[in-house]
Motif scaffolding. Structure first.
Motif, PDB file in Angstrom:
ATOM      1  N   SER A  94       0.874  -1.166   0.000  1.00 30.49           N
ATOM      2  CA  SER A  94       0.000   0.000   0.000  1.00 30.49           C
ATOM      3  C   SER A  94       0.911   1.217   0.000  1.00 30.49           C
ATOM      4  CB  SER A  94      -0.900   0.004   1.240  1.00 30.49           C
ATOM      5  OG  SER A  94      -1.496   1.280   1.395  1.00 30.49           O
ATOM      6  N   HIS A 141       2.800   9.085  -7.361  1.00 38.23           N
ATOM      7  CA  HIS A 141       2.603   9.150  -5.918  1.00 38.23           C
ATOM      8  C   HIS A 141       3.648  10.099  -5.327  1.00 38.23           C
ATOM      9  CE1 HIS A 141       0.003   5.509  -6.007  1.00 38.23           C
ATOM     10  NE2 HIS A 141       0.787   5.191  -7.035  1.00 38.23           N
ATOM     11  N   GLU A 166     -14.923   3.341 -11.984  1.00 34.67           N
ATOM     12  CA  GLU A 166     -14.133   3.951 -10.912  1.00 34.67           C
ATOM     13  C   GLU A 166     -13.167   4.985 -11.483  1.00 34.67           C
ATOM     14  OE1 GLU A 166     -12.548   5.202  -7.597  1.00 34.67           O
ATOM     15  OE2 GLU A 166     -14.237   3.773  -7.598  1.00 34.67           O
ATOM     16  N   PHE A 168     -10.913   6.708  -9.437  1.00 35.66           N
ATOM     17  CA  PHE A 168      -9.749   6.760  -8.546  1.00 35.66           C
ATOM     18  C   PHE A 168      -9.486   8.165  -8.017  1.00 35.66           C
ATOM     19  CE2 PHE A 168      -8.971   3.211 -11.520  1.00 35.66           C
ATOM     20  CZ  PHE A 168      -9.052   2.173 -10.614  1.00 35.66           C
ATOM     21  N   LYS A 170     -10.570   9.268  -5.104  1.00 33.34           N
ATOM     22  CA  LYS A 170     -10.396   9.244  -3.650  1.00 33.34           C
ATOM     23  C   LYS A 170      -9.408   8.181  -3.183  1.00 33.34           C
ATOM     24  CE  LYS A 170     -15.054  10.969  -2.634  1.00 33.34           C
ATOM     25  NZ  LYS A 170     -16.335  10.701  -1.926  1.00 33.34           N
ATOM     26  N   THR A 171      -9.222   7.152  -3.972  1.00 34.11           N
ATOM     27  CA  THR A 171      -8.348   6.042  -3.576  1.00 34.11           C
ATOM     28  C   THR A 171      -7.461   5.674  -4.749  1.00 34.11           C
ATOM     29  OG1 THR A 171     -10.125   5.196  -2.165  1.00 34.11           O
ATOM     30  CG2 THR A 171      -8.295   3.708  -2.618  1.00 34.11           C
ATOM     31  N   ASP A 175      -4.553   0.517  -3.819  1.00 33.11           N
ATOM     32  CA  ASP A 175      -5.364   0.344  -2.610  1.00 33.11           C
ATOM     33  C   ASP A 175      -6.810   0.012  -2.970  1.00 33.11           C
ATOM     34  OD1 ASP A 175      -3.999   1.729   0.230  1.00 33.11           O
ATOM     35  OD2 ASP A 175      -2.924   1.759  -1.659  1.00 33.11           O
ATOM     36  N   TRP A 176      -7.310   0.582  -4.058  1.00 33.23           N
ATOM     37  CA  TRP A 176      -8.671   0.262  -4.495  1.00 33.23           C
ATOM     38  C   TRP A 176      -8.777  -1.218  -4.834  1.00 33.23           C
ATOM     39  CZ3 TRP A 176     -11.022  -1.690  -8.839  1.00 33.23           C
ATOM     40  CH2 TRP A 176     -12.412  -1.506  -8.951  1.00 33.23           C
ATOM     41  N   GLN A 179      -9.120  -3.510  -1.923  1.00 33.90           N
ATOM     42  CA  GLN A 179     -10.458  -3.471  -1.334  1.00 33.90           C
ATOM     43  C   GLN A 179     -11.514  -4.128  -2.208  1.00 33.90           C
ATOM     44  OE1 GLN A 179     -11.220   0.717  -0.654  1.00 33.90           O
ATOM     45  NE2 GLN A 179      -9.276   0.995   0.402  1.00 33.90           N
TER      46      GLN A 179
END
Length: 249
Positions: A94, A141, A166, A168, A170-171, A175-176, A179
């Motif tokens: 992550s 990142h 999606e 992306f 918010k995430t 990491d998405w 989940q």
């Protein structure tokens, strides 16, 4: 806690019965049919349904617990385990957690995205078929506002259909996926490369500067889920794994 039915456990007739039970339950967990927190049928119910001895069922459940797929509790029974949260060298990383563990503020930008069949160079880079439908993403990142790692990723739409809707915002994609998808196998490689011109510009380093390239592919059973290339500026990073004779610790 969700309950399961013993008749969901189907034996395939190949090999020792305890291993058939282990594989059958493992497949139910990995496929998502039994999500984390689901109650696993008790030993006596599995014995009755499968016509197996207590020792055989017990052996299968003990092995599944050793593999981290189930958690056995004396009073409350056995449940499907949650995925491990550790992020050692060969684990699924992550990146937000990685940055936060450095004591720095995390942020990211999705620089580019393309959906559909991959371009020839993308297919070659990730080992895709031209007929595969994927989401192709480029993500930068940052740690404390500075470039931390450049991520290029493809996500197979057939394995993760939710990716189509999606954005992306918010995430970040990695990491998405942790989940919203399941994986049962991963291939992981680390190599040293020199930064190409476009990569160097995005990472704010000199062209040719040494970088660590982390390449990973994951599958759920035999279905590919995602492939990613993570490019870290070499002088700023190192990967550390601590392990013993039975694996990482």
């Amino acid at each position: 806690m969700a309950e399961t039915q013993p008749d969901a456990v189907k034996l395939d007739g190949a090999g020792p019965v305890y291993d058939q039970i282990r594989r059958a339950i493992r497949d139910l967990v990995v496929s998502g049919a039994w999500p984390p927190g689901t109650g696993v049928p008790p030993e006596h119910a599995l014995m009755e349904q499968l016509g197996a001895s207590r020792m055989t069922v017990h052996r299968a459940l003990v092995q599944l617990a050793r593999e981290g797929l189930i958690v056995r509790r004396r009073r409350s029974g056995t449940i499907v385990a949650s995925p491990p949260a550790s992020h050692a060298m060969l684990d699924i990383l992550s990146i937000p957690e990685e940055v936060e563990q450095l004591g720095q503020a995390y942020s990211y930008d999705v620089l580019a995205r393309g959906d559909g069949r991959p371009a020839a160079e993308v297919a070659e880079r990730f080992g895709l078929r031209r007929s595969d439908k994927v989401a192709h993403l480029l993500v930068l990142h940052r740690a404390d506002g500075k470039p931390h790692v450049l991520e290029e990723r493809v996500i197979h739409v057939a394995a993760v259909p939710g990716v189509a809707g999606e954005d992306f915002a918010k995430t970040p994609p990695g990491d998405w996926l942790l989940q919203h998808s399941l994986w049962s196998q991963a291939e992981h490689a680390i190599s040293a490369v020199g930064a190409q011109a476009e990569e160097a510009g995005l990472l704010a380093i000199a062209v040719g500067e040494p970088c660590l390239l982390v390449e990973r592919r994951t599958w759920n059973q035999d279905r590919p889920v995602t492939a990613v290339r993570l490019l870290y500026p070499g002088p700023r990073h190192r990967f550390v794994g601590r392990f013993g004779p039975y694996g990482q610790i």
